[in-house]
Design an enzyme around this catalytic site. Structure first.
Site, PDB file in Angstrom:
ATOM      1  N   ASP A  57      21.413  -5.798 -17.834  1.00  0.00           N
ATOM      2  CA  ASP A  57      22.158  -4.883 -16.976  1.00  0.00           C
ATOM      3  C   ASP A  57      22.654  -5.674 -15.770  1.00  0.00           C
ATOM      4  OD1 ASP A  57      22.732  -2.815 -14.987  1.00  0.00           O
ATOM      5  OD2 ASP A  57      21.821  -1.465 -16.455  1.00  0.00           O
ATOM      6  N   THR A  91      26.839  -0.314 -10.777  1.00  0.00           N
ATOM      7  CA  THR A  91      27.344  -1.309 -11.729  1.00  0.00           C
ATOM      8  C   THR A  91      28.493  -2.089 -11.115  1.00  0.00           C
ATOM      9  OG1 THR A  91      26.614  -0.066 -13.656  1.00  0.00           O
ATOM     10  CG2 THR A  91      28.442  -1.588 -14.001  1.00  0.00           C
ATOM     11  N   ASN A  98      26.055  -9.650  -7.993  1.00  0.00           N
ATOM     12  CA  ASN A  98      25.267 -10.556  -8.843  1.00  0.00           C
ATOM     13  C   ASN A  98      26.135 -11.628  -9.499  1.00  0.00           C
ATOM     14  OD1 ASN A  98      22.748  -9.451  -8.286  1.00  0.00           O
ATOM     15  ND2 ASN A  98      23.024  -7.819  -9.808  1.00  0.00           N
ATOM     16  N   LYS A 104      28.850 -18.502  -7.179  1.00  0.00           N
ATOM     17  CA  LYS A 104      28.708 -19.337  -5.975  1.00  0.00           C
ATOM     18  C   LYS A 104      27.686 -20.456  -6.229  1.00  0.00           C
ATOM     19  CE  LYS A 104      26.841 -18.974  -1.332  1.00  0.00           C
ATOM     20  NZ  LYS A 104      26.075 -18.109  -0.434  1.00  0.00           N
ATOM     21  N   TYR A 144      34.127   5.514  -9.579  1.00  0.00           N
ATOM     22  CA  TYR A 144      34.815   4.419 -10.274  1.00  0.00           C
ATOM     23  C   TYR A 144      35.842   3.757  -9.360  1.00  0.00           C
ATOM     24  CZ  TYR A 144      37.476   2.168 -14.114  1.00  0.00           C
ATOM     25  OH  TYR A 144      38.114   1.277 -14.948  1.00  0.00           O
TER      26      TYR A 144
END
Ligand code: NAD
Ligand code: UDP
Length: 317
Positions: A57, A91, A98, A104, A144
């Site tokens: 996830d 998400t 993430n 990076k 969204y």
């Protein structure tokens, strides 16, 4: 050979992208939590030793050594992204953090699959990249729309603050094989309804417009964008400027399937944009890209896909 991570790799667009990247001789890792994606979409790729599949996830950090990241993980159908709106925001936002953090650390290039929804219910037509949009921040679609807008912000901030090599594309309505038959988006809904002889559900009066892009054109645009020099980061619209009313689409699908289905009208969901059409002059200039596949050609391929799927699994919907 590059090693490439595709988040949302088992989804509709992700599966086409994984296939293309493998065919071009790359090593590909698909990362997906299978919320709206399906293993079926990537099963034909699994024999390829250069394809790896990870169940994960994007809201949790993920560590891997890759050259490029395509960040697609996020449900795209209004039905699915509104099912758990908090998760949709997580998400988009935590997924972006993430993936940007990963890019990076390992100095990878990272592309964000943003959306025409950042323009909301647009008051400028067609939409150009410098239009800031008209989005309801507390409406049904905001999880969204605002999630994607924040992810664009994060991409730009990581670029300016940390020199991360980023790319942002704004994808307009895309369709094609591997859409989930229960996806809820208009093209798959109409085709499945027509093939099953069920009523075609037009929301509102059907006069709202969308510009429909076939998935192969999108994948061309996406990979072209990833391969541009580091100085061009976008955002850039990737869509087909052909504009159709939803009623025109319904009639076209009925005609092309030879269906006896009737059109019925259902209430228009709130904040449903009235019109949408990309201005693609920036993509033409910077990527030498424009869509090649017209609606009828793309619909024909998509109808064939769903026809075969429904013959194999008549009870799938
Ligand atoms: P899709 O729902 O078929 O694919 C999304 C994939 O992401 C699925 O495989 C799903 O399981 C996965 N996913 C969702 N949440 C996840 C999470 N938290 N962690 C890991 N995986 C997760 O949708 P799609 O049409 O293929 O869209 C792909 C991307 O393109 C999305 O980011 C979407 O916002 C963007 N986009 C699509 C369109 C379109 O018309 N299809 C238009 C604009 C933008
Ligand atoms: N729509 C419709 N019938 C359906 C599904 C969708 O009339 O069965 C309409 C929907 O209200 C919208 C358009 O088709 O105006 C496109 O909807 P979709 O969910 O595909 O994408 P989006 O609204 O995000 O562009």
């Amino acid at each position: 050979m590059k090693r490439i991570l595709v988040t949302g790799g088992a989804g509709f667009i992700g599966s086409h992208l994984c296939k293309r990247l493998l065919n071009e001789g790359n090593e590909v890792i698909s990362l997906d939590n299978y919320f709206t994606g399906q293993k079926k979409n990537i099963v034909e790729l699994m024999d390829n030793p250069y394809f790896e599949v990870v169940r994960h996830d994007v809201t949790s950090p993920f560590f891997v050594e890759v050259d490029e990241i395509y960040n697609l993980a996020c449900p795209a159908s209004p039905v699915h992204y509104q099912y758990n709106p908090i998760k949709t925001v997580k998400t988009s936002v935590m997924g972006a953090i993430n993936m940007l953090g990963l890019a990076k650390r390992i100095k990878a290039k990272v592309l964000q699959a943003s959306t025409s929804e950042v323009y909301g219910d647009p008051q400028v037509h067609p939409q150009k990249e410098d239009y800031w949009g008209h989005v309801n921040p507390i409406g049904q679609r905001s999880c969204y729309d605002e999630g994607k807008r924040v992810s664009e912000t994060l991409f730009m901030n990581y670029h300016h603050q940390n020199d991360v090599r980023i790319k942002i594309i704004r994808i307009f309505n895309t369709y094609g094989p591997n859409m989930h038959p229960n996806d809820g988006r208009v093209v798959s809904n109409f085709i499945v309804q027509a093939l099953k002889g069920k009523d075609i559900t037009v929301y509102g009066d059907g006069k709202q417009t969308r510009s429909f892009q076939y998935v192969d054109d999108l994948v061309n645009g996406m990979t072209k964008m990833m391969n541009t020099g580091d100085d061009f980061v976008g955002p850039v619209n990737i869509g087909n400027p052909g504009e159709f009313t939803i009623l025109e689409l319904a009639e076209k699908v009925i005609d092309m399937t030879g269906s006896k289905s009737k059109i019925i009208y259902k209430p228009l969901p709130s904040d449903d944009p009235m019109q949408r059409k990309p201005d693609i002059s920036l993509a033409k200039e910077k990527l030498d890209w424009e869509p090649k596949i017209q609606l009828e050609t793309g619909l024909k391929k998509t109808i064939t896909y769903f026809d075969e799927l429904l013959k194999e699994n008549p009870n799938i919907v």
